[in-house]
Design a protein around this motif. Structure first.
Motif, mmCIF file in Angstrom:
data_model
loop_
_atom_site.group_PDB
_atom_site.id
_atom_site.type_symbol
_atom_site.label_atom_id
_atom_site.label_comp_id
_atom_site.label_asym_id
_atom_site.label_seq_id
_atom_site.Cartn_x
_atom_site.Cartn_y
_atom_site.Cartn_z
ATOM 1 N N ASP A 139 -3.511 -4.692 -14.376
ATOM 2 C CA ASP A 139 -3.032 -3.345 -14.148
ATOM 3 C C ASP A 139 -3.182 -2.583 -15.345
ATOM 4 O O ASP A 139 -3.504 -3.054 -16.295
ATOM 5 N N SER A 140 -3.063 -1.124 -15.229
ATOM 6 C CA SER A 140 -3.329 -0.280 -16.218
ATOM 7 C C SER A 140 -1.782 0.179 -16.871
ATOM 8 O O SER A 140 -1.619 1.510 -17.052
ATOM 9 N N THR A 188 -5.800 -4.137 -9.943
ATOM 10 C CA THR A 188 -6.916 -4.707 -9.425
ATOM 11 C C THR A 188 -6.776 -6.358 -9.257
ATOM 12 O O THR A 188 -6.167 -6.930 -9.901
ATOM 13 N N GLY A 201 -2.799 5.272 -12.069
ATOM 14 C CA GLY A 201 -3.174 4.099 -12.798
ATOM 15 C C GLY A 201 -3.896 3.190 -11.554
ATOM 16 O O GLY A 201 -4.175 3.569 -10.510
ATOM 17 N N GLU A 202 -4.087 1.974 -12.108
ATOM 18 C CA GLU A 202 -4.866 1.002 -11.139
ATOM 19 C C GLU A 202 -4.128 -0.524 -11.133
ATOM 20 O O GLU A 202 -3.661 -0.710 -12.385
ATOM 21 N N ASN A 262 3.654 0.997 -13.986
ATOM 22 C CA ASN A 262 2.251 1.398 -14.252
ATOM 23 C C ASN A 262 2.493 3.073 -14.479
ATOM 24 O O ASN A 262 3.581 3.320 -14.490
ATOM 25 N N ILE A 292 -0.842 5.015 -7.398
ATOM 26 C CA ILE A 292 -1.544 4.137 -8.048
ATOM 27 C C ILE A 292 -2.958 3.173 -6.800
ATOM 28 O O ILE A 292 -2.575 3.209 -5.823
ATOM 29 N N THR A 293 -4.019 3.314 -7.456
ATOM 30 C CA THR A 293 -5.273 2.839 -6.743
ATOM 31 C C THR A 293 -5.209 1.438 -6.775
ATOM 32 O O THR A 293 -5.191 0.912 -7.922
ATOM 33 N N LEU A 294 -5.243 0.850 -5.345
ATOM 34 C CA LEU A 294 -5.402 -0.736 -5.392
ATOM 35 C C LEU A 294 -6.795 -1.076 -5.312
ATOM 36 O O LEU A 294 -7.507 -0.387 -4.358
ATOM 37 N N ARG A 295 -7.355 -1.962 -6.017
ATOM 38 C CA ARG A 295 -8.765 -2.532 -6.088
ATOM 39 C C ARG A 295 -8.693 -3.963 -5.652
ATOM 40 O O ARG A 295 -8.056 -5.002 -6.321
ATOM 41 N N ALA A 314 2.254 1.846 -3.390
ATOM 42 C CA ALA A 314 1.251 2.395 -4.388
ATOM 43 C C ALA A 314 0.845 3.783 -4.064
ATOM 44 O O ALA A 314 0.757 4.442 -4.883
ATOM 45 N N SER A 366 0.733 -1.170 0.221
ATOM 46 C CA SER A 366 0.036 -0.039 -0.002
ATOM 47 C C SER A 366 0.764 1.194 -0.053
ATOM 48 O O SER A 366 0.608 2.281 -0.699
#
Length: 704
Positions: free
Chosen positions: A484-485, A468, A465-466, A461, A426-429, A421, A418
């Motif tokens: 990932d994106s 998931t 970005g994300e 990334n 970067i967003t973690l989902r 990120a 975390s």
């Protein structure tokens, strides 16, 4: 009538008399005029058809819309003509074409409320005599979509009745506006990087004749090289004046194009002699790019590494240097041993503290110790990965296969990454993980696999970005998906994805890595009787799927591992600190450096506020003995922070020392006027900071 007057037999009456001839000629002239008129009418009809054909073609095929605007003297406005493209462009009802007044009002209503004031400006310009009007404005279509429109109007007719007729074109320039916005954002990003990076970024162009020209350098260059304030930033020769004489030739040699490999970055290190700081070490990397004309553009980064050099010289012995040159396996084995030794003490003493049932430790402290042990155990397992690779290949890696709750393992992995990120934005989902999903696996190894894939998804990334994590069951197996994106992988890269020490070109990206992480992931998944597959598209991202056996057994109880439960610098109750220093800084690299410096004074406690608001809250909760203040915090300036402190009577007398990359004289004078005890500039001089703190800490704190 007499006989002699009668026409003789067989005679023909005279039709060509004077009156008959005139009528005949007149009739011929009328016929000729009529034929000419008909021919002219046919010609005009043909030209009219041709013009109508051209107008219809322009109306249908010209990108955008065409209009004719009638500005009447009574301030009335109407649009007697609009092309088909205008109705599509503005999302208007084509039936409005028959009502010029309503069409004008409908166009005005489409203009975004924030931009309708432009109409008044255009009207004023037209009244002032301008014959050309142009501008970009935003519209709102019927479905709520916002688009940017560029309009150009030109006045062609001004009739005797006071009407002015304007012909115009409207085009959709939304993409252009977005590109301009992105360009503006990139420019701001470049300037921000130049201001906030602890070093400089630059571009040097070397002509085909070998002459270097500094085309760009960030603003910190004057501070890094201690150049006079009036020095032009792109003055290449002034930079060379600071380079140590013994290193100058080597630095110039860096820019040579002979035998240049433009696929690899060039690393360098050299000394400079600065007027106030004396001898300093600078280091960096530069990437060459060969231009079609034979010139070379160098893109690079240079920073002050003096403190790192001093630290390395103190820590690296001749024996360590010799080990660094040994074979890979021996080096990895020794490194594992050196790291296992202190970890063994950390884990062992943590276990002993958990066993202590005295009144010294409460449940909270025991919980913290458990976190230390769990984090240490995981770090120990990760440090063993490299050696595990050889053990995997030899078939000697032990596994503890048992039922594991996928949600718990995923939570552990996400919490461990975390912070990384957050730093990479970067967003973690993990919104789509099936409940009660239980997998047969080794918990530590499965978590290691997930952490490795998540870290790669974050590092490679794009900002914003994300990554998931999804999970579901498929027949008798569990599928865990990490999507990932990021930058994605080409088909050629995917073909070499699981080759040891092959970083697939990432070694030129500046992103750290060893090239064995995915190899270990693949081998561990295989050992746990699973499979791994990857899908990837360059520029869009990657998707890794892990297939592992599903189990109906009850999973072992386990919880997520918090990564940072104890505040930085928490003092022991047995050995209270003699001085508390609060550091307001939003840059993690700077925080780490100051933390290392403060460790040289064990009797000091360092607290860190990573924003102005957090620093103020820490100071109000526990007033420090001294404040270290960065002048450019994320949410406020250093001046804003000290102003807020001055409004609190308890904090008004706390000594303040500025520690900032802003070395402009007016800023330093302003800080002195605000009551700062000292103003230290970056790059940090370790001894200068320690001496400054020794001097300005209150005597009561120094003598405790």
């Amino acid at each position: 009538m007499d006989a002699q007057d009668a026409p003789s037999a067989g005679a023909t009456p005279d039709r060509q008399g004077p009156s008959g001839s005139s009528l005949h000629d007149e009739l011929e002239r009328v016929r000729a005029a009529l034929a000419q008129s008909q021919a002219r009418e046919a010609e005009l009809s043909t030209r009219l058809s041709h013009c109508e054909y051209l107008v219809k073609g322009l109306s249908r095929h010209t990108p955008g819309g065409l209009i004719v605007l009638d500005r009447q003297p009574d301030q009335h406005r109407r649009i007697p003509y609009a092309s088909d493209g205008l109705f599509a462009l503005l999302d208007l009802d084509p039936a409005l074409a028959s009502d010029p007044d309503a069409l004008f009002l409908a166009m005005v209503q489409r203009i975004h409320p924030e931009h309708r004031a432009m109409i008044g400006k255009w009207e004023a310009a037209a009244d002032a005599g301008s014959r050309q009007l142009a501008g970009d404005f935003k519209i709102t279509r019927a479905n709520g979509e916002e688009r940017w429109i560029a309009m150009q109007l030109g006045m062609q007719v001004d009739d005797h009745h006071g009407h002015s007729i304007w012909f115009g074109m409207l085009q959709d320039v939304t993409d252009r506006q977005h590109m301009a916005q992105r360009l503006h954002e990139r420019d701001l990003l470049l300037k921000s990087l130049g201001r906030n990076l602890p070093g400089i970024i630059y571009k040097v162009w070397v002509s085909p004749q070998g002459e270097p020209h500094m085309q760009y350098v960030s603003a910190q260059v004057k501070q890094l090289y201690e150049l006079p304030a009036d020095t032009p930033p792109n003055d290449w020769n002034r930079h060379y004046e600071r380079i140590h004489p013994d290193d100058a030739a080597g630095v110039r040699q860096l820019l040579t194009t002979e035998g240049l490999d433009s696929s690899k970055p060039v690393s360098y290190e050299y000394r400079v002699l600065l007027p106030s700081k004396g001898l300093r070490w600078l280091a960096g990397q530069a990437m060459p790019m060969t231009e079609p004309d034979g010139s070379v553009s160098w893109y690079g980064y240079t920073s002050d590494v003096t403190e790192q050099k001093l630290y390395a010289d103190a820590m690296i012995s001749a024996k360590a240097a010799e080990r660094a040159n040994q074979a890979k396996s021996e080096f990895l084995s020794r490194m594992s041993h050196e790291l296992r030794t202190p970890l063994n003490a950390v884990i062992g003493f943590a276990q002993l503290l958990q066993m202590d049932r005295s009144q010294v430790f409460g449940d909270t402290q025991r919980g913290h110790v458990r976190l230390i042990e769990k984090a240490g155990q995981h770090l120990l397992s990760v440090l063993s990965d490299v050696l595990d690779l050889s053990r995997i290949e030899a078939g000697r890696l032990p596994l503890d296969m048992s039922a594991q709750d996928c949600r718990h393992v995923v939570d552990d992995a996400l919490q461990m990454v975390s912070d990384l990120a957050r730093r990479h934005r970067i967003t973690l989902r993990d919104d789509d993980i099936a409940p009660h999903l239980t997998v047969q696996a080794d918990r530590v190894r499965l978590r290691q696999v997930l952490v490795n894939l998540l870290v790669n998804g974050i590092k490679y990334n794009r900002p914003g970005g994300e990554v998931t994590v999804n999970g579901w069951s498929d027949g008798g197996r569990v599928v865990l998906e990490i999507r990932d994106s990021g930058i994605g992988l080409s088909a050629d890269q995917r073909a070499h994805l699981f080759e040891p020490f092959n970083r697939l070109g990432a070694e030129r990206s500046g992103i750290e890595g060893t090239g064995i992480g995915l190899v270990i992931v693949q081998r561990l998944v295989t050992l746990m009787q699973g499979d791994i597959e990857v899908e990837s598209t360059p520029g869009q991202g990657s998707c890794f799927r892990i297939w592992l056996p599903l189990t109906v057994d009850t999973p072992v109880d386990s919880g997520a591992i918090p990564l940072d439960d104890t505040p930085v610098g928490t003092a022991s109750k047995d050995k209270p600190m003699t001085a508390t220093i609060l550091y307001a800084e939003d840059n993690e690299v700077n925080v780490l450096l100051v933390q290392e410096v403060i460790r040289m004074r064990p009797q000091w406690q360092l607290q860190v506020g990573r924003s102005g608001a957090q620093a103020l809250a820490l100071a109000q909760a526990h007033p420090p003995d001294l404040m270290l203040v960065d002048m450019h915090l994320g949410d406020m300036t250093g001046f804003d922070l000290v102003d807020a402190m001055d409004r609190d009577g308890r904090l008004r007398t706390v000594p303040r020392v500025a520690l900032s990359a802003d070395a402009m004289p007016d800023r330093i004078h302003a800080a002195q006027d605000r009551g700062f005890k000292a103003y230290l500039t970056k790059p940090l001089d370790v001894m200068a900071l320690l001496h400054c703190l020794d001097e300005h800490l209150p005597s009561s704190a120094r003598t405790q």
